[in-house]
Design an enzyme around this catalytic site. Structure first.
Site, PDB file in Angstrom:
ATOM      1  N   SER A  68     -53.782   0.246  26.313  1.00 32.80           N
ATOM      2  CA  SER A  68     -52.608   1.090  26.473  1.00 32.80           C
ATOM      3  C   SER A  68     -52.047   1.468  25.119  1.00 32.80           C
ATOM      4  O   SER A  68     -52.322   0.833  24.101  1.00 32.80           O
ATOM      5  CB  SER A  68     -51.545   0.357  27.299  1.00 32.80           C
ATOM      6  N   HIS A  77     -43.958  11.741  18.272  1.00 34.24           N
ATOM      7  CA  HIS A  77     -44.043  12.738  17.206  1.00 34.24           C
ATOM      8  C   HIS A  77     -42.744  13.551  17.223  1.00 34.24           C
ATOM      9  O   HIS A  77     -42.238  13.871  18.304  1.00 34.24           O
ATOM     10  CB  HIS A  77     -45.238  13.677  17.400  1.00 34.24           C
ATOM     11  N   CYS A  90     -52.227   0.725  31.493  1.00 33.27           N
ATOM     12  CA  CYS A  90     -53.165   0.334  32.542  1.00 33.27           C
ATOM     13  C   CYS A  90     -52.659  -0.975  33.129  1.00 33.27           C
ATOM     14  O   CYS A  90     -52.257  -1.874  32.402  1.00 33.27           O
ATOM     15  CB  CYS A  90     -54.575   0.136  31.992  1.00 33.27           C
TER      16      CYS A  90
END
Length: 271
Positions: free
Chosen positions: A119, A124, A147
Site C-alpha cells: 500500500s 503532490h 490492500c
C-alpha cells in the site's frame, strides 16, 4: 433495541481487494498585485512544505493502522512539494472481513486497527496564479491506496481537518477481487452508498455536495463546494475595507467564477 452483529465473511487466504481514495482540495484567493501573488505562493509553500505534508501523511498512516516502510519527500523550485510513503500490513493477517457500516473516521489520531499490504500514500501540491486578474489557487492531490479489509475512507475526516479548503473532489474505487473459502469472488467487502456518509456532520453542513456514483463498478465520486462566502477570507494582502463597492463586486465575481469552474469542471463565461 438489540443490534445484531454484522456477519463476517470467511476468506480463502488474504484479502486482495485494493481500495483507493483520491482526495483533491483547492484553496482560492485574490491577490491584487504581482508582489501579493508572489507572497501568496510563498505563504502556501511554507504552510504545505514537504515536512508538513509528511507529518499529515504519517498521521493518515496511523489512522488507518499502516506500518511505514519508506518515506520520500521533495520540495520544488519555484514552488510545490511531493511526498510518497510506502506502507505495509501491521500485525497478523486477518482472514475475516468485517462488513463495516458507513460511518465517519476520526478527525484526529486515535487507535484504529488495520491490516494492510502493498500500500502507499502520496501527496503532490500545485500552487499557481492567474497572470492577469489576481486569482491565485492552491491544489493538493492526495492518494491513499490500501490492500486488506480496512478502507482509506476512514482517513477522510482527518484530511478535511488538515486542509482548510474551499473545494474538494473525492474519488473512491475498489479494484480487483478476493475469494471466500468456497472460491466465490468478492468484488467489494463493505457496504457503501455514498462517500458523504464517511464525513462528520459538521463537514456535510459546511459544503454543497454532489454525488456521481457508478455502483455496478464500485466507483464513487463526491464534489464539495464551501457554502459560506466572506470576501475577507479570500483576500491576500488587503481587506474589504481597502476596496470600493465596485472593486468588491468585481473581485467577488472573479472568485465565484473561479470556484464554479473548478467545481463543475468547465469554463464559464459569466457568473
Amino acid at each position: 433495541m438489540k443490534i445484531k452483529p454484522l456477519k463476517k465473511i470467511e476468506l480463502y487466504g488474504f484479502n486482495n481487494l485494493t481500495k483507493t481514495l483520491s482526495f483533491n482540495m483547492y484553496d482560492i484567493c485574490y491577490a491584487k498585485t504581482p508582489e501579493d501573488r508572489a507572497n501568496y505562493i510563498q505563504y502556501i509553500d511554507e504552510q504545505y512544505n514537504a515536512d508538513r505534508l509528511t507529518e499529515i501523511l504519517t498521521n493518515v498512516a496511523k489512522i488507518i493502522g499502516a506500518n511505514i516502510l519508506n518515506i520520500a519527500k521533495q520540495d520544488y523550485d519555484p514552488q510545490g512539494a511531493s511526498v510518497t510513503i510506502l506502507v505495509s500490513e501491521e500485525g497478523e493477517f486477518n482472514t475475516n472481513i468485517n462488513e463495516e457500516a458507513e460511518s465517519p473516521g476520526p478527525s484526529s489520531l486515535g487507535s484504529v486497527a488495520a491490516h494492510l499490504d502493498k500500500s502507499h500514500i502520496t501527496v503532490h501540491t500545485y500552487p499557481e496564479s492567474h497572470p492577469d486578474d489576481g486569482i491565485s489557487t492552491f491544489r493538493a492531490d492526495i492518494d491513499v491506496s490500501t490492500c486488506g479489509h480496512i478502507s482509506p475512507l476512514k482517513a477522510l475526516n482527518y484530511l478535511m481537518q488538515s486542509f482548510d479548503t474551499d473545494i474538494v473532489t473525492i474519488d473512491y474505487k475498489v479494484r480487483g477481487f478476493t475469494r471466500d473459502v468456497n472460491g466465490k469472488k468478492i468484488f467489494i467487502d463493505h457496504k457503501i452508498n455514498s462517500i458523504q456518509n464517511y464525513l462528520d456532520v459538521e463537514f456535510r453542513d459546511r459544503y454543497h455536495m454532489i454525488d456521481v456514483n457508478v455502483y455496478q463498478e464500485n466507483i464513487f465520486h463526491t464534489k464539495m463546494l464551501l457554502k459560506d462566502f466572506d470576501l475577507d477570507n479570500y483576500l491576500f494582502g488587503i481587506s474589504k475595507k481597502d476596496l470600493s463597492p465596485n472593486e468588491k463586486r468585481k473581485i467577488k465575481n472573479k472568485l465565484k467564477k473561479e470556484m464554479y469552474e473548478i467545481f463543475y469542471g468547465r469554463n464559464i463565461i459569466k457568473v
